[in-house]
Design an enzyme around this catalytic site. Structure first.
Site, PDB file in Angstrom:
ATOM      1  N   ARG A 185       0.820  -1.201   0.000  1.00  9.34           N
ATOM      2  CA  ARG A 185       0.000   0.000   0.000  1.00  9.34           C
ATOM      3  C   ARG A 185       0.858   1.256   0.000  1.00  9.34           C
ATOM      4  O   ARG A 185       0.327   2.361  -0.025  1.00  9.34           O
ATOM      5  CB  ARG A 185      -0.820   0.000   1.272  1.00  9.34           C
ATOM      6  CG  ARG A 185      -2.285  -0.290   1.080  1.00  9.34           C
ATOM      7  CD  ARG A 185      -2.853  -0.290   2.462  1.00  9.34           C
ATOM      8  NE  ARG A 185      -4.222  -0.027   2.534  1.00  9.34           N
ATOM      9  CZ  ARG A 185      -5.159  -0.964   2.551  1.00  9.34           C
ATOM     10  NH1 ARG A 185      -4.838  -2.222   2.414  1.00  9.34           N
ATOM     11  NH2 ARG A 185      -6.397  -0.638   2.703  1.00  9.34           N
ATOM     12  N   ARG A 224     -21.795  -2.185   3.515  1.00 10.35           N
ATOM     13  CA  ARG A 224     -21.148  -3.489   3.776  1.00 10.35           C
ATOM     14  C   ARG A 224     -21.466  -3.994   5.192  1.00 10.35           C
ATOM     15  O   ARG A 224     -21.458  -3.241   6.144  1.00 10.35           O
ATOM     16  CB  ARG A 224     -19.638  -3.360   3.617  1.00 10.35           C
ATOM     17  CG  ARG A 224     -18.898  -4.655   4.029  1.00 10.35           C
ATOM     18  CD  ARG A 224     -17.482  -4.685   3.594  1.00 10.35           C
ATOM     19  NE  ARG A 224     -16.722  -3.530   4.020  1.00 10.35           N
ATOM     20  CZ  ARG A 224     -15.503  -3.234   3.575  1.00 10.35           C
ATOM     21  NH1 ARG A 224     -14.927  -4.023   2.683  1.00 10.35           N
ATOM     22  NH2 ARG A 224     -14.863  -2.169   4.001  1.00 10.35           N
TER      23      ARG A 224
HETATM   24  P1  AP5 Z   1      -8.400  -3.423   4.149  1.00 12.22           P
HETATM   25  O1  AP5 Z   1      -9.175  -4.437   4.851  1.00 12.22           O
HETATM   26  O2  AP5 Z   1      -7.360  -3.833   3.186  1.00 12.22           O
HETATM   27  O3  AP5 Z   1      -9.425  -2.409   3.518  1.00 12.22           O
HETATM   28  P2  AP5 Z   1      -9.462  -1.634   2.123  1.00 12.22           P
HETATM   29  O4  AP5 Z   1      -8.315  -1.724   1.210  1.00 12.22           O
HETATM   30  O5  AP5 Z   1      -9.781  -0.261   2.569  1.00 12.22           O
HETATM   31  O6  AP5 Z   1     -10.493  -2.368   1.328  1.00 12.22           O
HETATM   32  P3  AP5 Z   1     -11.861  -2.891   1.801  1.00 12.22           P
HETATM   33  O7  AP5 Z   1     -11.721  -4.180   2.503  1.00 12.22           O
HETATM   34  O8  AP5 Z   1     -12.597  -1.792   2.544  1.00 12.22           O
HETATM   35  O9  AP5 Z   1     -12.622  -3.020   0.408  1.00 12.22           O
HETATM   36  P4  AP5 Z   1     -12.527  -4.077  -0.770  1.00 12.22           P
HETATM   37  O10 AP5 Z   1     -11.951  -3.407  -1.956  1.00 12.22           O
HETATM   38  O11 AP5 Z   1     -11.909  -5.359  -0.336  1.00 12.22           O
HETATM   39  O12 AP5 Z   1     -14.088  -4.260  -1.026  1.00 12.22           O
HETATM   40  P5  AP5 Z   1     -15.072  -5.490  -0.718  1.00 12.22           P
HETATM   41  O13 AP5 Z   1     -14.793  -6.606  -1.651  1.00 12.22           O
HETATM   42  O14 AP5 Z   1     -15.153  -5.788   0.737  1.00 12.22           O
HETATM   43  O15 AP5 Z   1      -7.645  -2.461   5.210  1.00 12.22           O
HETATM   44  C1  AP5 Z   1      -8.290  -1.981   6.369  1.00 12.22           C
HETATM   45  C2  AP5 Z   1      -7.277  -1.222   7.225  1.00 12.22           C
HETATM   46  O16 AP5 Z   1      -6.226  -2.101   7.656  1.00 12.22           O
HETATM   47  C3  AP5 Z   1      -6.537  -0.067   6.516  1.00 12.22           C
HETATM   48  O17 AP5 Z   1      -7.275   1.146   6.537  1.00 12.22           O
HETATM   49  C4  AP5 Z   1      -5.247   0.014   7.358  1.00 12.22           C
HETATM   50  O18 AP5 Z   1      -5.469   0.650   8.580  1.00 12.22           O
HETATM   51  C5  AP5 Z   1      -4.940  -1.470   7.635  1.00 12.22           C
HETATM   52  N1  AP5 Z   1      -4.113  -2.080   6.571  1.00 12.22           N
HETATM   53  C6  AP5 Z   1      -4.445  -3.127   5.759  1.00 12.22           C
HETATM   54  N2  AP5 Z   1      -3.453  -3.418   4.917  1.00 12.22           N
HETATM   55  C7  AP5 Z   1      -2.453  -2.539   5.181  1.00 12.22           C
HETATM   56  C8  AP5 Z   1      -1.175  -2.304   4.615  1.00 12.22           C
HETATM   57  N3  AP5 Z   1      -0.703  -3.049   3.595  1.00 12.22           N
HETATM   58  N4  AP5 Z   1      -0.425  -1.294   5.130  1.00 12.22           N
HETATM   59  C9  AP5 Z   1      -0.848  -0.557   6.164  1.00 12.22           C
HETATM   60  N5  AP5 Z   1      -2.079  -0.704   6.748  1.00 12.22           N
HETATM   61  C10 AP5 Z   1      -2.867  -1.687   6.243  1.00 12.22           C
HETATM   62  O19 AP5 Z   1     -16.462  -4.817  -1.184  1.00 12.22           O
HETATM   63  C11 AP5 Z   1     -17.032  -3.738  -0.487  1.00 12.22           C
HETATM   64  C12 AP5 Z   1     -18.567  -3.907  -0.447  1.00 12.22           C
HETATM   65  O20 AP5 Z   1     -19.069  -3.837  -1.766  1.00 12.22           O
HETATM   66  C13 AP5 Z   1     -19.050  -5.252   0.107  1.00 12.22           C
HETATM   67  O21 AP5 Z   1     -20.228  -5.043   0.813  1.00 12.22           O
HETATM   68  C14 AP5 Z   1     -19.326  -6.105  -1.145  1.00 12.22           C
HETATM   69  O22 AP5 Z   1     -20.334  -7.065  -0.929  1.00 12.22           O
HETATM   70  C15 AP5 Z   1     -19.748  -5.038  -2.137  1.00 12.22           C
HETATM   71  N6  AP5 Z   1     -19.350  -5.319  -3.520  1.00 12.22           N
HETATM   72  C16 AP5 Z   1     -18.158  -5.831  -3.941  1.00 12.22           C
HETATM   73  N7  AP5 Z   1     -18.138  -5.899  -5.286  1.00 12.22           N
HETATM   74  C17 AP5 Z   1     -19.346  -5.406  -5.708  1.00 12.22           C
HETATM   75  C18 AP5 Z   1     -19.933  -5.217  -6.997  1.00 12.22           C
HETATM   76  N8  AP5 Z   1     -19.272  -5.521  -8.133  1.00 12.22           N
HETATM   77  N9  AP5 Z   1     -21.175  -4.704  -7.056  1.00 12.22           N
HETATM   78  C19 AP5 Z   1     -21.858  -4.363  -5.923  1.00 12.22           C
HETATM   79  N10 AP5 Z   1     -21.354  -4.536  -4.678  1.00 12.22           N
HETATM   80  C20 AP5 Z   1     -20.104  -5.044  -4.572  1.00 12.22           C
END
Ligand code: AP5
Length: 213
Positions: A88, A127
């Site tokens: 990241r 979500r």
């Molecule tokens: P992390 O868990 O990695 O969160 P993120 O990158 O912010 O991503 P999300 O999990 O929020 O979203 P996603 O893209 O996976 O979407 P999802 O598939 O769930 O990180 C969280 C925290 O941890 C960070 O802020 C940081 O503090 C720490 N961290 C993690 N990694 C780190 C690193 N490398 N370095 C430093 N800190 C770190 O989908 C979202 C929603 O949309 C769901 O409800 C799903 O059902 C829905 N959805 C998905 N696809 C679709 C579609 N095509 N159509 C309609 N709905 C959909």
């Protein structure tokens, strides 16, 4: 196949990584999942990470690089992996290159998922996830059969602590300033592919599989 899933919070990285992992039988390695599990279990890592996650900030590089270094030693990652949410920052990406080089390995593809901000916010605020089995739902797009209960294990669904509007805004800001430079970083290495994250999960998955072959 060694893949990185890049993209803003809520774009659907986790959803797509889950599908691809099951279909190709390669592990999905998500630093977010690892950190949330540590927070839930109140381990020293979890205690350290909680305030960063709840504030929408990144956990320090040294901590997450250490997590990945340990995880990469496990046998299941030898045949390939999907890194979801790591790297990241540029220092994380550089650390990953050195880690893989030690085993004469490298990244095959970096998939950068893209979506408009208003839709990212809609996906994040709607979500709900199961703290028992990690299944992910969406109130509107993928609702559970019974309100607030997991279809798989009947666990009570929760909203992630970092899916509150103020924290979402912060996460998007942090993404733009610290993670966006990685798009250029991987573009220059010729491994980046852009994926339109709009549409249904099935439509996005079709674009993903076309991009990785
Ligand atoms: P992390 O868990 O990695 O969160 P993120 O990158 O912010 O991503 P999300 O999990 O929020 O979203 P996603 O893209 O996976 O979407 P999802 O598939 O769930 O990180 C969280 C925290 O941890 C960070 O802020 C940081 O503090 C720490 N961290 C993690 N990694 C780190 C690193 N490398 N370095 C430093 N800190 C770190 O989908 C979202 C929603 O949309 C769901 O409800 C799903 O059902 C829905 N959805 C998905 N696809 C679709 C579609 N095509 N159509 C309609 N709905 C959909």
């Amino acid at each position: 196949m060694r893949l990185i899933f890049l993209g803003p919070p809520g774009v659907g990285k986790g959803t797509q990584a889950e599908r691809l992992s099951a279909q190709r039988r390669i592990p999905k390695i998500s630093t977010g999942d690892i950190l949330r599990e540590a927070v839930q279990k109140k381990t020293s890592l979890g205690v350290q990470a909680k305030s960063f996650i709840d504030g929408g900030k990144l956990v320090p590089d040294a901590v997450v690089i250490g997590i990945i270094r340990e995880r990469m030693k496990e046998a299941d990652s030898k045949e390939g992996f999907i890194l979801d949410g790591f790297p990241r920052t540029v220092p994380q990406a550089q650390a990953l290159i050195s880690m893989l080089l030690q085993d004469q390995r490298s990244i095959d593809r970096v998939l950068n998922f893209e979506l408009a901000d208003d839709e990212l916010i809609r996906r994040l605020t709607g979500r709900r996830s199961c703290p028992n089995c990690q299944a992910v739902y969406h109130l509107e797009y993928n609702p559970p059969k019974k309100p607030e209960l997991c279809d798989r294990c009947s666990g009570k669904l929760i909203q992630r602590s970092d899916d509150q509007p103020e924290t979402i805004r912060k996460r998007l800001e942090v993404y733009r300033s610290q993670t966006w430079p990685l798009v250029r970083f991987y573009e220059e290495q010729g491994v980046l592919r852009r994926i339109d994250g709009s549409g249904t999960p099935e439509e996005v998955y079709a674009r993903l599989t076309a991009a990785i072959g």
